[in-house]
Design a protein around this motif. Sequence first.
Motif, PDB file in Angstrom:
ATOM      1  N   VAL A 169       1.007  -0.712   0.190  1.00 40.27           N
ATOM      2  CA  VAL A 169      -0.317  -0.210   0.342  1.00 40.27           C
ATOM      3  C   VAL A 169       0.840   1.159  -0.241  1.00 40.27           C
ATOM      4  N   LEU A 170      -0.069   2.263  -0.499  1.00 36.69           N
ATOM      5  CA  LEU A 170       0.918   3.122  -1.197  1.00 36.69           C
ATOM      6  C   LEU A 170       0.735   4.638  -0.204  1.00 36.69           C
ATOM      7  N   VAL A 171       1.607   5.524   0.732  1.00 35.36           N
ATOM      8  CA  VAL A 171       0.938   6.645   1.727  1.00 35.36           C
ATOM      9  C   VAL A 171       0.315   7.457   0.885  1.00 35.36           C
ATOM     10  N   PRO A 172       1.781   7.712  -0.273  1.00 34.52           N
ATOM     11  CA  PRO A 172       0.524   9.316  -0.820  1.00 34.52           C
ATOM     12  C   PRO A 172      -1.078   9.608  -1.125  1.00 34.52           C
ATOM     13  N   PRO A 173      -0.830   8.874  -1.453  1.00 33.11           N
ATOM     14  CA  PRO A 173      -2.831   8.393  -1.857  1.00 33.11           C
ATOM     15  C   PRO A 173      -4.014   8.344  -0.806  1.00 33.11           C
ATOM     16  N   ALA A 174      -3.615   7.489   0.401  1.00 32.30           N
ATOM     17  CA  ALA A 174      -4.001   7.347   1.745  1.00 32.30           C
ATOM     18  C   ALA A 174      -4.827   8.925   2.702  1.00 32.30           C
ATOM     19  N   ILE A 175      -3.284   9.742   2.244  1.00 33.82           N
ATOM     20  CA  ILE A 175      -3.520  10.907   2.836  1.00 33.82           C
ATOM     21  C   ILE A 175      -4.649  11.758   2.045  1.00 33.82           C
ATOM     22  N   LYS A 176      -4.269  11.233   0.700  1.00 36.91           N
ATOM     23  CA  LYS A 176      -5.828  11.885   0.489  1.00 36.91           C
ATOM     24  C   LYS A 176      -6.861  11.672   0.360  1.00 36.91           C
ATOM     25  N   ALA A 177      -7.127  10.472   0.996  1.00 41.78           N
ATOM     26  CA  ALA A 177      -8.096   9.858   1.227  1.00 41.78           C
ATOM     27  C   ALA A 177      -8.573  10.471   2.533  1.00 41.78           C
ATOM     28  N   VAL A 178      -7.521  10.179   3.050  1.00 44.25           N
ATOM     29  CA  VAL A 178      -7.504  11.072   4.997  1.00 44.25           C
ATOM     30  C   VAL A 178      -8.866  11.603   4.530  1.00 44.25           C
ATOM     31  N   ILE A 179      -8.175  13.091   3.696  1.00 49.57           N
ATOM     32  CA  ILE A 179      -8.743  14.402   3.634  1.00 49.57           C
ATOM     33  C   ILE A 179     -10.100  14.385   2.881  1.00 49.57           C
ATOM     34  N   ASP A 180     -10.260  13.774   1.858  1.00 50.43           N
ATOM     35  CA  ASP A 180     -11.005  13.272   1.482  1.00 50.43           C
ATOM     36  C   ASP A 180     -12.450  12.777   1.992  1.00 50.43           C
ATOM     37  N   ASP A 181     -12.458  12.687   2.957  1.00 50.45           N
ATOM     38  CA  ASP A 181     -12.788  12.018   3.972  1.00 50.45           C
ATOM     39  C   ASP A 181     -13.585  13.355   4.281  1.00 50.45           C
ATOM     40  N   ASP A 182     -15.393  13.150   4.102  1.00 48.70           N
ATOM     41  CA  ASP A 182     -16.571  13.676   5.192  1.00 48.70           C
ATOM     42  C   ASP A 182     -15.219  14.012   6.280  1.00 48.70           C
ATOM     43  N   GLU A 183     -15.980  13.283   7.084  1.00 46.55           N
ATOM     44  CA  GLU A 183     -15.520  13.342   8.894  1.00 46.55           C
ATOM     45  C   GLU A 183     -14.126  13.716   9.184  1.00 46.55           C
ATOM     46  N   SER A 184     -13.444  13.519   8.255  1.00 45.14           N
ATOM     47  CA  SER A 184     -11.978  14.539   8.448  1.00 45.14           C
ATOM     48  C   SER A 184     -11.971  15.501   8.656  1.00 45.14           C
ATOM     49  N   ASN A 185     -11.103  16.284  10.064  1.00 46.08           N
ATOM     50  CA  ASN A 185     -11.249  17.538  10.208  1.00 46.08           C
ATOM     51  C   ASN A 185     -10.021  17.676  10.305  1.00 46.08           C
ATOM     52  N   ILE A 186      -8.487  17.090   9.608  1.00 45.31           N
ATOM     53  CA  ILE A 186      -7.167  17.506   9.477  1.00 45.31           C
ATOM     54  C   ILE A 186      -6.127  18.959   9.210  1.00 45.31           C
ATOM     55  N   ASP A 187      -5.485  19.657  10.335  1.00 43.62           N
ATOM     56  CA  ASP A 187      -5.115  20.583   9.412  1.00 43.62           C
ATOM     57  C   ASP A 187      -3.779  20.187   9.272  1.00 43.62           C
ATOM     58  N   GLY A 188      -2.713  19.796   9.170  1.00 41.47           N
ATOM     59  CA  GLY A 188      -1.540  19.697   8.852  1.00 41.47           C
ATOM     60  C   GLY A 188      -1.089  17.771   9.377  1.00 41.47           C
ATOM     61  N   PHE A 189      -0.271  16.640   8.401  1.00 39.99           N
ATOM     62  CA  PHE A 189       0.422  16.265   8.801  1.00 39.99           C
ATOM     63  C   PHE A 189       1.930  15.242   8.665  1.00 39.99           C
ATOM     64  N   LEU A 190       2.025  14.491   9.464  1.00 35.59           N
ATOM     65  CA  LEU A 190       3.723  14.317   9.734  1.00 35.59           C
ATOM     66  C   LEU A 190       3.758  12.872   9.118  1.00 35.59           C
ATOM     67  N   ALA A 191       4.258  12.953   7.803  1.00 32.89           N
ATOM     68  CA  ALA A 191       4.595  11.824   7.045  1.00 32.89           C
ATOM     69  C   ALA A 191       5.148  11.026   7.308  1.00 32.89           C
ATOM     70  N   ALA A 192       5.421  10.292   6.206  1.00 28.36           N
ATOM     71  CA  ALA A 192       6.820   8.775   7.098  1.00 28.36           C
ATOM     72  C   ALA A 192       7.572   8.712   6.954  1.00 28.36           C
ATOM     73  N   GLY A 193       9.151   9.352   7.733  1.00 25.16           N
ATOM     74  CA  GLY A 193      10.489   9.275   6.977  1.00 25.16           C
ATOM     75  C   GLY A 193      10.572   8.235   6.417  1.00 25.16           C
ATOM     76  N   HIS A 194      10.797   7.102   6.922  1.00 29.09           N
ATOM     77  CA  HIS A 194      11.478   5.522   6.095  1.00 29.09           C
ATOM     78  C   HIS A 194      10.838   5.493   4.857  1.00 29.09           C
ATOM     79  N   VAL A 195       9.609   6.160   4.549  1.00 26.29           N
ATOM     80  CA  VAL A 195       8.973   6.384   2.891  1.00 26.29           C
ATOM     81  C   VAL A 195       9.327   6.667   1.747  1.00 26.29           C
ATOM     82  N   CYS A 196       9.938   8.756   2.835  1.00 25.17           N
ATOM     83  CA  CYS A 196      10.429   9.404   1.629  1.00 25.17           C
ATOM     84  C   CYS A 196      11.833   8.630   1.448  1.00 25.17           C
ATOM     85  N   THR A 197      12.780   7.885   2.853  1.00 24.92           N
ATOM     86  CA  THR A 197      13.870   7.314   2.445  1.00 24.92           C
ATOM     87  C   THR A 197      13.831   6.588   0.902  1.00 24.92           C
ATOM     88  N   ILE A 198      12.538   5.989   0.911  1.00 21.66           N
ATOM     89  CA  ILE A 198      12.888   5.574  -0.506  1.00 21.66           C
ATOM     90  C   ILE A 198      12.649   5.889  -1.667  1.00 21.66           C
TER      91      ILE A 198
END
Length: 364
Positions: A169-198
């Motif tokens: 599974v891939l992280v950026p599409p999951a972040i997008k899905a979370v933001i698009d969720d009607d129940e979501s109310n998130i102002d900012g994200f800490l992205a996963a460092g190990h994923v970005c290492t790759i």
Amino acid sequence: MKYMNEYRDPELAKKYLEEIEKTVTQPWAIMEVCGGQTHSLVKNGIIEMLPEQVTMIHGPGCPVCVTPLNLIDKAIHLALNEHVILCSFGDMLRVPGSKINLLEAKAKGADIRILYSPLEAVKVAEDNPDKEVVFFAVGFETTAPANALSVIHAHRKGLTNYSILASHVLVPPAIKAVIDDDESNIDGFLAAGHVCTIMGNSEYHPLSATYNVPIVVTGFEPLDVLQGILMVIRQLEANKAEVENQYSRIVKEEGNTEAQKMIFEVFEIRNQLWRGIGEIPESGYAVKEKYAAFDANIKFSISIEEAPEHPDCISGQIMKGIKKPYECPQFGKKCKPSFPLGAPMVSSEGACAAYYHFSGLIEA
């Protein structure tokens, strides 16, 4: 150990907390995407030390937790075949299937082997030419290069008895899905460092710009997480939305290009089902047709109906950040690590397991 202690300095942690306190002027909700960051927050008591204006939301960053129930059932089905040796990382064995888990299948006589690398599974296939060897290839972008390499090695060796059951599974599409969720109310994200290492940081710039949210690529040590939180809050308070790299000692903008080449030699991007969440477009890796002979889904043509989750499990709401583990009526009651109703109570990156072991909400 000295290197690790540099990122667990209580005095420096106190300074970060004081700076966060000075900077924040209004309520902010920040999601840490990775379960490793969740465990760092809970285990080290950081959540309790943050100002009340800062709410940490736990994201879907646990690949074990989001592996589809149907795929767990497929792995169990394969493992119970006397002609199959199923190889897996250890954290998959206790994830609940619709009826039993892999550990229970092993108790029934299944040949299930816990390995630390998919390349070990290739060696198992070499040593057992009369058996089909399947590696349960689960993970984010971080484990994809090694899983791809195992397929390439098996192909070069001419092995016809090796395949992978992939759930990447891939992280950026999951972040997008979370933001698009009607129940979501998130102002900012800490992205996963190990994923970005790759994969590098490039995939996050369009997300940050499109949704006007700060995204800070962050490590996993207590000071990493605290500094990442401070960087997000500084952006929010200044009405900025950019991608920043807290984990610069490891992560480069372009990522690891050699690892990326390995991934895209074997895998292609497709829609992916996330357990407890549903299908997210273009959020998974699937084995390319070129290597179809090493795709266990194709090789074994397993047809298993999708089963419903346990009716008392709210893991989907927890992984989308809508609810906290302790808000589940069964947390610490019907659902415990010894008898989990859902995957987040099992995995070392699961939010429910983090709260169970480290939050003090469960009496000893």
